[in-house]
Design an enzyme around this catalytic site. Structure first.
Site, short mmCIF file in Angstrom:
data_model
loop_
_atom_site.label_atom_id
_atom_site.label_comp_id
_atom_site.label_asym_id
_atom_site.label_seq_id
_atom_site.Cartn_x
_atom_site.Cartn_y
_atom_site.Cartn_z
N CYS A 75 0.87 -1.18 0.00
CA CYS A 75 0.00 0.00 0.00
C CYS A 75 0.90 1.22 0.00
O CYS A 75 1.61 1.47 0.99
CB CYS A 75 -0.92 0.00 1.23
SG CYS A 75 -1.97 1.48 1.32
N HIS A 164 -2.27 -4.82 -10.56
CA HIS A 164 -2.96 -3.67 -11.13
C HIS A 164 -3.31 -3.92 -12.60
O HIS A 164 -2.51 -4.51 -13.33
CB HIS A 164 -2.10 -2.42 -11.03
CG HIS A 164 -1.98 -1.90 -9.63
ND1 HIS A 164 -2.85 -0.98 -9.09
CD2 HIS A 164 -1.11 -2.22 -8.64
CE1 HIS A 164 -2.51 -0.75 -7.83
NE2 HIS A 164 -1.47 -1.49 -7.53
N GLU A 213 -10.19 0.18 -6.17
CA GLU A 213 -9.24 -0.67 -5.45
C GLU A 213 -9.81 -2.05 -5.12
O GLU A 213 -10.98 -2.18 -4.69
CB GLU A 213 -8.79 -0.01 -4.14
CG GLU A 213 -7.82 1.12 -4.32
CD GLU A 213 -7.05 1.42 -3.05
OE1 GLU A 213 -6.80 0.46 -2.27
OE2 GLU A 213 -6.70 2.59 -2.82
N CYS A 222 -4.66 6.25 -4.74
CA CYS A 222 -4.04 4.92 -4.62
C CYS A 222 -2.58 5.05 -5.03
O CYS A 222 -2.28 5.35 -6.19
CB CYS A 222 -4.76 3.92 -5.52
SG CYS A 222 -4.06 2.25 -5.48
N GLY A 225 -1.38 2.29 -7.30
CA GLY A 225 -2.09 2.50 -8.57
C GLY A 225 -1.44 3.58 -9.41
O GLY A 225 -1.30 3.45 -10.63
N1 LIG Z 1 -6.36 -2.23 -2.41
C1 LIG Z 1 -4.94 -2.57 -2.59
C2 LIG Z 1 -4.12 -2.26 -1.32
C3 LIG Z 1 -4.02 -0.77 -1.00
C4 LIG Z 1 -3.39 0.03 -2.11
C5 LIG Z 1 -3.55 1.56 -2.06
N2 LIG Z 1 -4.36 2.10 -1.00
C6 LIG Z 1 -2.22 2.27 -2.18
O1 LIG Z 1 -2.09 3.41 -1.70
O2 LIG Z 1 -1.30 1.67 -2.82
C7 LIG Z 1 -4.83 -4.08 -2.95
O3 LIG Z 1 -5.76 -4.84 -2.62
O4 LIG Z 1 -3.80 -4.45 -3.52
#
Ligand SMILES: N[C@H](CCC[C@H](N)C(=O)O)C(=O)O
Length: 293
Positions: A75, A164, A213, A222, A225
């Site tokens: 994250c 992603h 997400e 994100c 992302g």
């Molecule tokens: N939902 C993402 C994790 C959090 C990513 C995001 N909040 C960031 O800042 O990178 C996943 O399941 O891989």
């Protein structure tokens, strides 16, 4: 028993942060989803957990849970908040902090203005590395063409520790993020599900991005992302390699830099919102669940 926690966010991607270096708590999926509930619990996109290191060459272990209770590998916005949290709680006095995550080691560098630079590691693009099983999906150069509930979609895949899918759109404001994001997040071609980014290229050094997400839905920002989208844009020649790219999300902008063969570097702000305490047994009991121990 009361547990201390801190509420933080990175560009509106919000987190509950718990120090399990000086505290003890058994984290069960039931407790995590209750804590994530914006009515019954604290409410967050992700729960960030600070744990003692499991190996001698890092300062902490960094665990991340989505609001649906799923534990994930990475994250990016959370990594910046993690750095500021451990400094604020005086768990570390270093300006460069090494943390171990499920997908590898991150180096977090803080400045004196609340901004944090994160070495996010190298992006990976091979289907097996995502994971992505594109059987019977047409591939033209690096783009995969598939039909998503009657909508033709051209997507790129990248792994930033977590999976992603990146879709280039003409206008993020008219992109059907909810419908396409939801359908692609749980598409059978992504066996571990996937985060879905919708990227509008403004110029060679500026993108606008929305992300649906995995395990959460659309968030204000994100970090991984943004890294996946910029790396894809550079790989496709839409963005300048080695230069600082502005990734503009609803919650604000991140600065991303990448050259093929190197780590993606992400820099951005963090924010403390409030500190609090919660009763794990009280939260479980109100949901009719037995106390943890
Ligand atoms: N939902 C993402 C994790 C959090 C990513 C995001 N909040 C960031 O800042 O990178 C996943 O399941 O891989």
């Amino acid at each position: 028993m009361l547990m201390e926690f801190t509420k933080m966010h990175g560009l509106g991607n919000d987190f509950m942060v718990i120090d399990l270096v000086t505290q003890r708590l058994e984290l069960t999926p039931e407790l995590i989803t209750l804590l994530a509930d914006r009515n019954l619990g604290i409410g967050f996109d992700q729960l960030l957990v600070v744990e003692p290191p499991m190996r001698p060459d890092v300062d902490f272990r960094y665990r991340i849970f989505n609001s649906d209770g799923s534990e994930v590998e990475q994250c990016g916005n959370g990594a910046r908040c993690f750095a500021r949290f451990v400094q604020a709680r005086k768990l570390s006095f270093k300006q460069r902090i090494r943390v171990e995550t499920k997908s590898g080691i991150l180096t977090l560098s803080t400045d004196n203005y609340g901004w944090v630079e994160v070495d996010m590691g190298k992006p990976r693009f091979e289907p097996a590395e995502i994971p992505f099983t594109p059987k019977a999906i047409t591939k033209i150069q690096n783009a995969y063409h598939l039909d998503v509930e009657g909508t033709p979609v051209q997507l790129y895949v990248a792994n930033m520790g977590n999976p992603h899918a990146v879709i280039k759109v003409d206008d993020i404001l008219t992109a059907d993020v909810e419908k396409l994001g939801k359908a692609i997040e749980s598409h059978p071609a992504f066996p571990e599900r996937v985060n879905v980014g919708f990227m509008q290229v403004m110029n060679q050094r500026h993108i606008r991005l929305r992300v649906y997400e995995r395990g959460v839905g659309e968030t204000q920002a994100c970090g991984t992302g943004a890294c996946a989208a910029v790396a894809t844009g550079i790989r496709e020649g839409w963005l300048d390699e080695g230069e600082e790219i502005r990734a503009q999300l609803y919650g604000g902008s991140l600065l991303i830099r990448w050259s093929p063969g190197y780590s993606v570097m992400m820099t951005g702000p963090t924010a403390f919102v409030y500190e609090g305490v919660f009763s794990p047994d009280g939260i479980m009991a109100q949901a009719g669940l037995k106390p943890l121990s």
